[in-house]
Design a protein around this motif. Structure first.
Motif, PDB file in Angstrom:
ATOM      1  N   ARG A  98       3.666  13.977  10.690  1.00  0.00           N
ATOM      2  CA  ARG A  98       2.678  12.896  10.819  1.00  0.00           C
ATOM      3  C   ARG A  98       3.092  11.660  10.028  1.00  0.00           C
ATOM      4  NH1 ARG A  98       0.755  17.974  12.757  1.00  0.00           N
ATOM      5  NH2 ARG A  98      -0.565  17.372  14.511  1.00  0.00           N
ATOM      6  N   LYS A  99       4.377  11.486   9.828  1.00  0.00           N
ATOM      7  CA  LYS A  99       4.857  10.362   9.015  1.00  0.00           C
ATOM      8  C   LYS A  99       4.440   9.023   9.605  1.00  0.00           C
ATOM      9  CE  LYS A  99       8.990   8.686   6.656  1.00  0.00           C
ATOM     10  NZ  LYS A  99      10.440   8.908   6.431  1.00  0.00           N
ATOM     11  N   ALA A 100       4.595   8.873  10.926  1.00  0.00           N
ATOM     12  CA  ALA A 100       4.230   7.599  11.557  1.00  0.00           C
ATOM     13  C   ALA A 100       2.739   7.327  11.423  1.00  0.00           C
ATOM     14  CB  ALA A 100       4.635   7.607  13.021  1.00  0.00           C
ATOM     15  N   LEU A 101       1.958   8.383  11.493  1.00  0.00           N
ATOM     16  CA  LEU A 101       0.513   8.247  11.325  1.00  0.00           C
ATOM     17  C   LEU A 101       0.183   7.783   9.911  1.00  0.00           C
ATOM     18  CD1 LEU A 101      -2.259   8.938  12.764  1.00  0.00           C
ATOM     19  CD2 LEU A 101      -2.131  11.108  11.547  1.00  0.00           C
ATOM     20  N   ILE A 102       0.775   8.434   8.920  1.00  0.00           N
ATOM     21  CA  ILE A 102       0.537   8.098   7.520  1.00  0.00           C
ATOM     22  C   ILE A 102       0.928   6.654   7.231  1.00  0.00           C
ATOM     23  CG2 ILE A 102       1.329   8.587   5.167  1.00  0.00           C
ATOM     24  CD1 ILE A 102       1.538  11.586   6.144  1.00  0.00           C
ATOM     25  N   GLU A 103       2.025   6.210   7.843  1.00  0.00           N
ATOM     26  CA  GLU A 103       2.518   4.862   7.552  1.00  0.00           C
ATOM     27  C   GLU A 103       1.648   3.761   8.146  1.00  0.00           C
ATOM     28  OE1 GLU A 103       6.666   4.963   8.587  1.00  0.00           O
ATOM     29  OE2 GLU A 103       7.196   5.918   6.667  1.00  0.00           O
ATOM     30  N   LEU A 104       0.650   4.140   8.952  1.00  0.00           N
ATOM     31  CA  LEU A 104      -0.350   3.152   9.359  1.00  0.00           C
ATOM     32  C   LEU A 104      -1.192   2.712   8.169  1.00  0.00           C
ATOM     33  CD1 LEU A 104      -1.654   4.789  12.663  1.00  0.00           C
ATOM     34  CD2 LEU A 104      -0.077   2.849  12.454  1.00  0.00           C
ATOM     35  N   TRP A 105      -1.270   3.570   7.158  1.00  0.00           N
ATOM     36  CA  TRP A 105      -2.075   3.286   5.966  1.00  0.00           C
ATOM     37  C   TRP A 105      -1.239   2.689   4.837  1.00  0.00           C
ATOM     38  CZ3 TRP A 105      -3.422   9.033   6.703  1.00  0.00           C
ATOM     39  CH2 TRP A 105      -4.337   9.177   7.753  1.00  0.00           C
ATOM     40  N   GLU A 165       5.789  19.982   6.366  1.00  0.00           N
ATOM     41  CA  GLU A 165       5.662  19.900   7.822  1.00  0.00           C
ATOM     42  C   GLU A 165       4.645  18.856   8.231  1.00  0.00           C
ATOM     43  OE1 GLU A 165       4.537  22.747  11.652  1.00  0.00           O
ATOM     44  OE2 GLU A 165       4.852  23.637   9.667  1.00  0.00           O
ATOM     45  N   VAL A 166       3.505  18.838   7.543  1.00  0.00           N
ATOM     46  CA  VAL A 166       2.494  17.828   7.869  1.00  0.00           C
ATOM     47  C   VAL A 166       3.029  16.435   7.557  1.00  0.00           C
ATOM     48  CG1 VAL A 166       0.192  16.933   7.350  1.00  0.00           C
ATOM     49  CG2 VAL A 166       0.563  19.393   7.519  1.00  0.00           C
ATOM     50  N   HIS A 167       3.704  16.305   6.418  1.00  0.00           N
ATOM     51  CA  HIS A 167       4.226  14.993   6.054  1.00  0.00           C
ATOM     52  C   HIS A 167       5.235  14.487   7.075  1.00  0.00           C
ATOM     53  CE1 HIS A 167       7.246  12.362   4.025  1.00  0.00           C
ATOM     54  NE2 HIS A 167       6.136  11.691   3.785  1.00  0.00           N
ATOM     55  N   SER A 168       6.206  15.312   7.415  1.00  0.00           N
ATOM     56  CA  SER A 168       7.252  14.867   8.345  1.00  0.00           C
ATOM     57  C   SER A 168       6.714  14.702   9.758  1.00  0.00           C
ATOM     58  CB  SER A 168       8.423  15.845   8.341  1.00  0.00           C
ATOM     59  OG  SER A 168       8.008  17.140   8.749  1.00  0.00           O
ATOM     60  N   SER A 187       0.849  -1.186   0.000  1.00  0.00           N
ATOM     61  CA  SER A 187       0.000   0.000   0.000  1.00  0.00           C
ATOM     62  C   SER A 187       0.887   1.238   0.000  1.00  0.00           C
ATOM     63  CB  SER A 187      -0.906   0.007   1.235  1.00  0.00           C
ATOM     64  OG  SER A 187      -1.684   1.187   1.287  1.00  0.00           O
ATOM     65  N   VAL A 188       0.612   2.163  -0.929  1.00  0.00           N
ATOM     66  CA  VAL A 188       1.423   3.372  -1.075  1.00  0.00           C
ATOM     67  C   VAL A 188       0.521   4.595  -1.111  1.00  0.00           C
ATOM     68  CG1 VAL A 188       3.017   4.614  -2.591  1.00  0.00           C
ATOM     69  CG2 VAL A 188       3.236   2.138  -2.334  1.00  0.00           C
ATOM     70  N   LEU A 189       0.936   5.648  -0.416  1.00  0.00           N
ATOM     71  CA  LEU A 189       0.267   6.937  -0.503  1.00  0.00           C
ATOM     72  C   LEU A 189       1.208   7.919  -1.179  1.00  0.00           C
ATOM     73  CD1 LEU A 189      -1.082   5.494   2.091  1.00  0.00           C
ATOM     74  CD2 LEU A 189      -1.869   7.786   2.646  1.00  0.00           C
ATOM     75  N   LEU A 190       0.736   8.565  -2.235  1.00  0.00           N
ATOM     76  CA  LEU A 190       1.488   9.607  -2.918  1.00  0.00           C
ATOM     77  C   LEU A 190       1.060  10.936  -2.314  1.00  0.00           C
ATOM     78  CD1 LEU A 190       0.983   8.308  -6.563  1.00  0.00           C
ATOM     79  CD2 LEU A 190       2.926   7.862  -5.051  1.00  0.00           C
ATOM     80  N   LEU A 191       2.021  11.688  -1.787  1.00  0.00           N
ATOM     81  CA  LEU A 191       1.698  12.866  -0.999  1.00  0.00           C
ATOM     82  C   LEU A 191       2.443  14.090  -1.490  1.00  0.00           C
ATOM     83  CD1 LEU A 191       2.129  10.940   2.323  1.00  0.00           C
ATOM     84  CD2 LEU A 191      -0.074  11.744   1.460  1.00  0.00           C
ATOM     85  N   ASP A 216       3.063   3.029   2.733  1.00  0.00           N
ATOM     86  CA  ASP A 216       4.305   3.775   2.571  1.00  0.00           C
ATOM     87  C   ASP A 216       3.988   5.173   2.052  1.00  0.00           C
ATOM     88  OD1 ASP A 216       5.806   1.591   3.366  1.00  0.00           O
ATOM     89  OD2 ASP A 216       6.116   0.867   1.324  1.00  0.00           O
ATOM     90  N   GLY A 217       4.420   6.198   2.770  1.00  0.00           N
ATOM     91  CA  GLY A 217       4.163   7.564   2.358  1.00  0.00           C
ATOM     92  C   GLY A 217       5.266   8.081   1.454  1.00  0.00           C
ATOM     93  N   ASP A 218       4.944   8.304   0.204  1.00  0.00           N
ATOM     94  CA  ASP A 218       5.915   8.763  -0.796  1.00  0.00           C
ATOM     95  C   ASP A 218       5.705  10.262  -1.012  1.00  0.00           C
ATOM     96  OD1 ASP A 218       7.676   9.063  -2.867  1.00  0.00           O
ATOM     97  OD2 ASP A 218       6.825   7.483  -4.128  1.00  0.00           O
ATOM     98  N   TYR A 219       6.561  11.088  -0.380  1.00  0.00           N
ATOM     99  CA  TYR A 219       6.404  12.534  -0.464  1.00  0.00           C
ATOM    100  C   TYR A 219       7.056  13.053  -1.740  1.00  0.00           C
ATOM    101  CZ  TYR A 219       6.552  17.479   0.771  1.00  0.00           C
ATOM    102  OH  TYR A 219       6.402  18.847   0.766  1.00  0.00           O
TER     103      TYR A 219
END
Length: 289
Positions: free
Chosen positions: A146-153, A141-144, A132-136, A155-158
């Motif tokens: 809340r990175k751990a939060l995003i990674e519950l869903w 600031e929000v990405h960094s 599962s990947v999220l393109l962000l 891989d967060g690809d900023y």
């Protein structure tokens, strides 16, 4: 980051519910809201708090996630909530166009909302699962933060500060998926005329796609450089091959939608350039429209 940070999820379609479910599973106090409150039943049973209004839901958390049908729905929902959203982090995981994402980011900036736009490259059942990947894109600031939060869903690809990039990448990748699936199904239909099943065809396709993937680094380099010289497979050979595929498809009694569309593109490029150009030269014709 506090692992039990409060999060609000607006929109409880299949994807929104999956996002909220992953938050609950990780122990985050989660507030949810949906126009149809009945969709919240399972999440409430698992510990979510159902807000009576969207404004109440926003006030419950410092992080607000919106995942609704489209940007028009998102705009109608978020517009009246600008005051409540001010000073909060807004993660918009609604699919749309790059321009819509940029307009949303501009609106958020005007109202003091820290905005991160994103698209989800997974089905609801895949949220939180490997692959599962999220393109962000948007607020770093929000990405960094809340990175751990995003990674519950997933891989967060900023992708950077331009909020529209996630939507553009999403559409580009979906185009690859849609083209691949259509081509697979055409091949399955072709072989099906001789009683070969799609499942029998599949292992051959999987092996062939691995070989095709190995071609892509060279094609990408040529597409970027504009040097299309090749000693492997010129356009003329491929145009002839696509013509043969279309003719055999007709002879076998199936449609030619997929090869005919590809043949038109390849033949148009052949008329514009050298027969000895490689396949990467197609990008020039695509760029011209």
């Amino acid at each position: 980051m506090d692992k039990r940070e409060r999060v609000t999820v607006l929109g409880l379609g299949r994807m929104g519910a999956a996002l909220a479910g992953a938050l609950l599973a990780a122990g985050h106090p989660t507030t949810v809201w949906n126009r149809s409150a009945a969709k919240a039943g399972d999440l409430v049973a698992r510990g979510a708090v159902l807000a009576g209004t969207a404004a109440e839901a926003v006030r419950a958390s410092e992080v607000v996630v919106v995942c609704v049908t489209d940007y028009d729905v998102a705009g109608d929902l978020l517009g009246p909530l600008a005051g409540e959203l001010a000073g909060r982090a807004l993660i918009n995981l609604t699919s749309g166009s790059p321009e819509q994402a940029r307009r949303s980011a501009d609106w958020a900036a005007e109202h003091g909302i820290d905005y991160l736009d994103g698209t989800i490259m997974a089905v609801p059942q895949g949220i939180g699962q490997p692959g599962s990947v999220l393109l962000l894109s948007g607020s770093a600031e929000v990405h960094s933060g809340r990175k751990a939060l995003i990674e519950l869903w997933g891989d967060g690809d900023y992708l950077g500060a331009d909020a529209g990039l996630s939507a553009l990448y999403d559409l580009a990748l979906l185009g690859v998926m849609w083209s691949t699936i259509a081509s697979f199904l055409h091949g399955a239909a072709l072989l099906g005329t001789e009683d070969v099943t799609a499942q029998q065809f599949l292992p051959k396709v999987e092996r062939w796609l691995g070989a095709v993937a190995s071609f892509l680094p060279g094609i990408a380099a040529q597409a970027d450089s504009g040097d299309y010289a090749t000693d492997v497979s010129g356009l003329d050979i491929n145009v002839a091959g696509l013509d043969l595929l279309a003719r055999v498809s007709r002879a076998q009694g199936i449609g030619t939608d997929v090869p005919a569309a590809l043949h038109e593109l390849y033949a148009r490029r052949l008329a514009q350039g050298s027969a000895n150009d490689g396949l990467a030269s197609l990008i020039d014709t695509i760029r011209r429209g």
